[in-house]
Design a protein around this motif. Structure first.
Motif, short mmCIF file in Angstrom:
data_model
loop_
_atom_site.label_atom_id
_atom_site.label_comp_id
_atom_site.label_asym_id
_atom_site.label_seq_id
_atom_site.Cartn_x
_atom_site.Cartn_y
_atom_site.Cartn_z
N LYS A 229 0.81 -1.21 0.00
CA LYS A 229 0.00 0.00 0.00
C LYS A 229 0.84 1.26 0.00
O LYS A 229 0.37 2.33 -0.36
CB LYS A 229 -0.93 0.01 1.23
CG LYS A 229 -1.97 -1.06 1.22
CD LYS A 229 -2.96 -0.86 0.11
CE LYS A 229 -3.79 -2.09 -0.16
NZ LYS A 229 -3.96 -2.39 -1.55
N ALA A 230 2.07 1.13 0.45
CA ALA A 230 2.93 2.32 0.47
C ALA A 230 3.09 2.86 -0.94
O ALA A 230 3.10 4.07 -1.18
CB ALA A 230 4.29 1.97 1.06
N GLU A 233 0.13 4.85 -1.97
CA GLU A 233 0.10 6.20 -1.39
C GLU A 233 1.03 7.12 -2.15
O GLU A 233 0.70 8.27 -2.43
CB GLU A 233 0.52 6.14 0.07
CG GLU A 233 -0.53 5.53 0.96
CD GLU A 233 -0.10 5.52 2.41
OE1 GLU A 233 -0.71 4.77 3.17
OE2 GLU A 233 0.85 6.24 2.75
N ILE A 278 -7.12 26.55 -3.99
CA ILE A 278 -8.24 25.67 -3.71
C ILE A 278 -8.48 24.73 -4.87
O ILE A 278 -7.98 24.92 -5.95
CB ILE A 278 -9.54 26.46 -3.47
CG1 ILE A 278 -9.77 27.40 -4.66
CG2 ILE A 278 -9.45 27.22 -2.20
CD1 ILE A 278 -11.04 28.16 -4.54
N VAL A 281 -14.13 21.25 -5.55
CA VAL A 281 -14.71 20.02 -5.01
C VAL A 281 -16.21 20.04 -5.24
O VAL A 281 -16.89 20.98 -4.86
CB VAL A 281 -14.45 19.93 -3.50
CG1 VAL A 281 -14.93 18.63 -2.97
CG2 VAL A 281 -12.98 20.11 -3.23
N SER A 282 -16.70 19.03 -5.85
CA SER A 282 -18.14 19.03 -6.09
C SER A 282 -18.84 18.50 -4.85
O SER A 282 -18.24 17.92 -3.97
CB SER A 282 -18.47 18.15 -7.29
OG SER A 282 -18.26 16.80 -6.94
N ASP A 283 -20.13 18.70 -4.81
CA ASP A 283 -20.88 18.25 -3.65
C ASP A 283 -21.07 16.76 -3.62
O ASP A 283 -21.23 16.16 -2.58
CB ASP A 283 -22.26 18.90 -3.63
CG ASP A 283 -22.17 20.34 -3.21
OD1 ASP A 283 -23.00 21.13 -3.65
OD2 ASP A 283 -21.23 20.65 -2.47
N LYS A 285 -20.32 13.22 -3.41
CA LYS A 285 -19.19 12.40 -3.03
C LYS A 285 -19.43 10.93 -3.32
O LYS A 285 -18.52 10.15 -3.47
CB LYS A 285 -18.95 12.53 -1.52
CG LYS A 285 -18.35 13.83 -1.13
CD LYS A 285 -16.88 13.82 -1.41
CE LYS A 285 -16.28 15.18 -1.39
NZ LYS A 285 -16.62 16.03 -2.51
N GLY A 331 -11.54 10.36 -0.02
CA GLY A 331 -10.34 10.50 0.79
C GLY A 331 -9.59 11.78 0.55
O GLY A 331 -8.62 12.07 1.23
N ALA A 332 -10.02 12.56 -0.39
CA ALA A 332 -9.27 13.77 -0.68
C ALA A 332 -9.38 14.75 0.48
O ALA A 332 -8.41 15.36 0.88
CB ALA A 332 -9.78 14.43 -1.95
N MET A 333 -10.54 14.88 1.03
CA MET A 333 -10.69 15.82 2.11
C MET A 333 -10.49 15.14 3.46
O MET A 333 -9.76 15.59 4.30
CB MET A 333 -12.09 16.45 2.07
CG MET A 333 -12.20 17.47 0.99
SD MET A 333 -11.16 18.87 1.30
CE MET A 333 -10.62 19.28 -0.30
N ALA A 334 -11.14 14.06 3.66
CA ALA A 334 -10.99 13.39 4.96
C ALA A 334 -11.54 12.00 4.84
O ALA A 334 -12.34 11.71 3.98
CB ALA A 334 -11.77 14.14 6.03
N GLY A 336 -13.17 9.40 7.47
CA GLY A 336 -13.47 9.06 8.86
C GLY A 336 -13.63 7.57 9.02
O GLY A 336 -14.61 6.99 8.56
N LYS A 338 -13.83 6.21 11.91
CA LYS A 338 -14.65 5.97 13.09
C LYS A 338 -16.11 6.17 12.70
O LYS A 338 -16.48 7.14 12.09
CB LYS A 338 -14.31 6.99 14.18
CG LYS A 338 -12.83 7.14 14.44
CD LYS A 338 -12.64 8.05 15.62
CE LYS A 338 -11.22 8.53 15.75
NZ LYS A 338 -10.73 9.58 14.95
N LEU A 340 -19.74 7.19 13.45
CA LEU A 340 -20.35 8.06 14.44
C LEU A 340 -21.66 7.46 14.89
O LEU A 340 -22.45 7.02 14.08
CB LEU A 340 -20.60 9.44 13.84
CG LEU A 340 -19.34 10.15 13.39
CD1 LEU A 340 -19.71 11.42 12.67
CD2 LEU A 340 -18.48 10.48 14.58
#
Lengths: 342, 247
Positions: A229-230, A233, A278, A281-283, A285, A331-334, A336, A338, A340
């Motif tokens: 996987k390295a 990345e 910037i 980024v489109s809405d 996802k 994955g571009a922005m974040a 998660g 975890k 919720l």
């Protein structure tokens, strides 16, 4: 530099690849097709035929009328910018005239693809020539490809080296199945390949060549085979745009009612951020794709209404689980990991 | 002066910090050596113009020494044979030896006669690319060490370096470099994507860590966290949860 992660059986990413090349032909760009798998002549013969505006417009109109208006019916438009990179446009109802549509049930006519200047690089034919450049410990297949690309760019003047040439054109480069064993790279074979850096060095030099000239490039890579996987990345860092296609064939998602209308998911891992602080980024996802008889569309994924009475608790959790995975998919922005709890 | 600043990004793109430092130091009148490995000169130039600085003009007057990695590697691979006395700074592509790169940095920041610039600055974007190009992690750390000694200690300048990496990354070599650099930095600016997912109004959060523990034994590091939103010409920072969209 568009980096596409292939789906497992390379059905859909191949389609995307062909769309890129076909768009180049229709726009009159020059093409360079490189492959170690199929001969580029064959690839060219398989390109989809472009649709004339009026026939397609009518078809779309019929379809749109049959569908509820509040649906997110994003038809796929791969809009091409000249300074390198494709931008994915998902406008719901307005069909802007940017890009062309193709009918994949028909093949492109030979006159059309012979009307542009195209170059091919088929690895197994080129193996007899010795590379003249310094290879810098790179895999020789990659080195030869780079040399070929550089030669075409400088000979045909895509890098502005020929001031006499008044009409400047764009070169579209398509490289198929990079990193696979057919190129002589063992990145897909084991967790610790012998030569960890050939692929990344190749991408770096390719990036340099693209930045220096009027060209755009799409690469498809069998990412599911790369166990280290390295490397993935690092490759993501070196590309401008990274798109992954995950098809449902053979996975348990095929029978999941959430996905029944679609053939696979589109993961946008990275979008280009060029010449600006910037990025656009489109809405949307969560994107999924579907292959109809004539068309390959990418749409926003939306949950179908939960109408059945006998949905058991287990499958409801299953659906919820995959829905959560979807909304944290970019994955571009974040990303998660975890979950919720609400 | 004499500080080593580490820019780090995780799950997001921290290059806006690089653009900021570049225009900041140029405006302050420092001599800057920018090792730009990932993007072309025109990209940085366009963004810097939006921030109010002209890179081309800075290059003209000798304030900025710009190493465009992408262009140099093409020259190295496809160009004619280089002169023996002047190895290309990107020689590590073939020899995995970063010494030529260090020599380039040292030569460009050593003040020449007639220079009236303030303290020199080395800016690197980004270090993780060196690993992708075949340099060993130890070699990269050595390179940074040499740069620190030469720029921070001898020339009393600053060094700013960008690395990518996340805590659960699979790239062990990168993690090694990042962790080691974190221990030696005076200031760490860590841009992260939000853990809860993508948001249109808040692009990420930035952790500012002032490593006071490096200078004095009993001191603790000072950590500040802000969230930010990137716009076309600047970046707005605000306290967590107080984004303009929410208020």
């Amino acid at each position: 530099l568009v980096f596409t992660e292939e789906d497992k059986y390379d059905l859909y990413s191949n389609l995307l690849f062909k769309y890129f090349l076909a768009e180049g032909i229709v726009c009159g760009h020059d093409l360079l097709v490189a492959s170690a798998k199929e001969h580029p002549d064959n690839i060219l013969k398989e390109l989809p035929a472009p649709l004339l505006d009026d026939t397609y417009g009518k078809e779309l109109g019929d379809e749109a009328a049959a569908v509820k208006s509040e649906d997110f019916q994003d038809s796929m438009k791969i809009a091409w910018r000249y300074q390198n990179l494709p931008k994915m446009e998902a406008s719901p109802t307005t069909y802007t005239k940017f890009g062309h549509y193709y009918d994949i049930s028909k093949k492109m006519s030979p006159e059309l693809y012979q009307s542009v200047k195209w170059h091919s690089f088929y690895l197994h034919e080129e193996l007899s020539f010795e590379p003249k450049m310094k290879t810098c410990n790179m895999n020789s297949g990659y080195a030869r490809l780079l040399q070929s690309i550089q030669r075409i760019i400088s000979q045909e003047g895509f890098d502005g080296s020929d001031p006499q040439k008044k009409q400047r054109n764009v070169l579209r480069i398509g490289i198929q199945s990079l990193g696979s064993v057919l190129w002589g790279d063992d990145v897909c074979c084991s967790d610790t390949p012998e030569d960890m850096h050939s692929l990344t060095k190749f991408l770096y030099v390719l990036r340099g060549l693209l930045r220096k000239s009027l060209s755009a490039c799409i690469i498809t890579v069998p990412a599911h085979l790369i166990q280290n996987k390295a490397i993935m990345e690092r490759v993501t860092n070196l590309s401008d745009m990274v798109v992954g296609l995950e098809s449902f064939i053979g996975s348990e998602r095929e029978t999941n009612p959430l996905y029944k209308d679609y053939h696979g998911l589109v993961h946008v891992h990275q979008i280009p951020r060029l010449n600006s602080l910037i990025c656009d980024v489109s809405d949307a996802k969560d994107l999924a794709f579907r292959l109809k008889r004539k068309l390959f569309t990418i749409e926003r994924l939306h949950l179908p209404p939960d109408l059945s009475d006998t949905v058991s608790r287990a499958s409801k959790q299953d659906l919820a689980g995959s829905a959560k995975l979807l909304s944290s998919g970019c994955g571009a922005m974040a990303m998660g990991k975890k979950h919720l709890d609400f | 002066q004499g500080k080593f600043t580490l820019l780090r990004d995780t799950r997001t793109d921290g290059s806006f910090l690089v653009h900021h430092f570049l225009s900041f130091y140029l405006r302050a009148g420092c001599k800057v050596c920018f090792v730009a490995l990932l993007q072309s000169f025109s990209h940085y130039n366009v963004v810097a113009q939006k921030l109010g600085v002209s890179l081309a003009a800075a290059k003209e007057r000798g304030q900025l020494v710009f190493l465009e990695g992408l262009k140099s590697c093409l020259d190295l691979l496809f160009g004619e044979e280089e002169q023996p006395g002047q190895p290309s700074p990107l020689q590590f592509l073939s020899t995995s030896d970063l010494r030529a790169l260090f020599d380039f940095v040292r030569v460009s920041l050593t003040p020449a006669g007639g220079d009236s610039w303030k303290s020199p600055v080395l800016l690197v974007d980004d270090l993780s690319v060196l690993l992708s190009l075949g340099a060993a992690p130890v070699a990269v750390l050595d390179f940074i060490h040499y740069c620190r000694v030469s720029v921070c200690c001898q020339l009393k300048g600053n060094v700013v370096v960008l690395v990518h990496g996340s805590e659960d990354s699979e790239d062990e070599e990168n993690e090694l470099v990042v962790n080691s650099l974190c221990h030696h930095s005076d200031l760490i600016l860590w841009a992260e994507g939000l853990a809860t997912g993508f948001c249109k109004d808040v692009h990420g959060q930035i952790k500012i860590i002032k490593r006071l523990s490096l200078r004095q034994a009993a001191q603790q590091d000072l950590v500040q966290i802000y969230q930010y939103k990137i716009q076309d010409r600047n970046v707005t920072f605000f306290a967590r949860g107080l984004s303009a969209a929410v208020l």
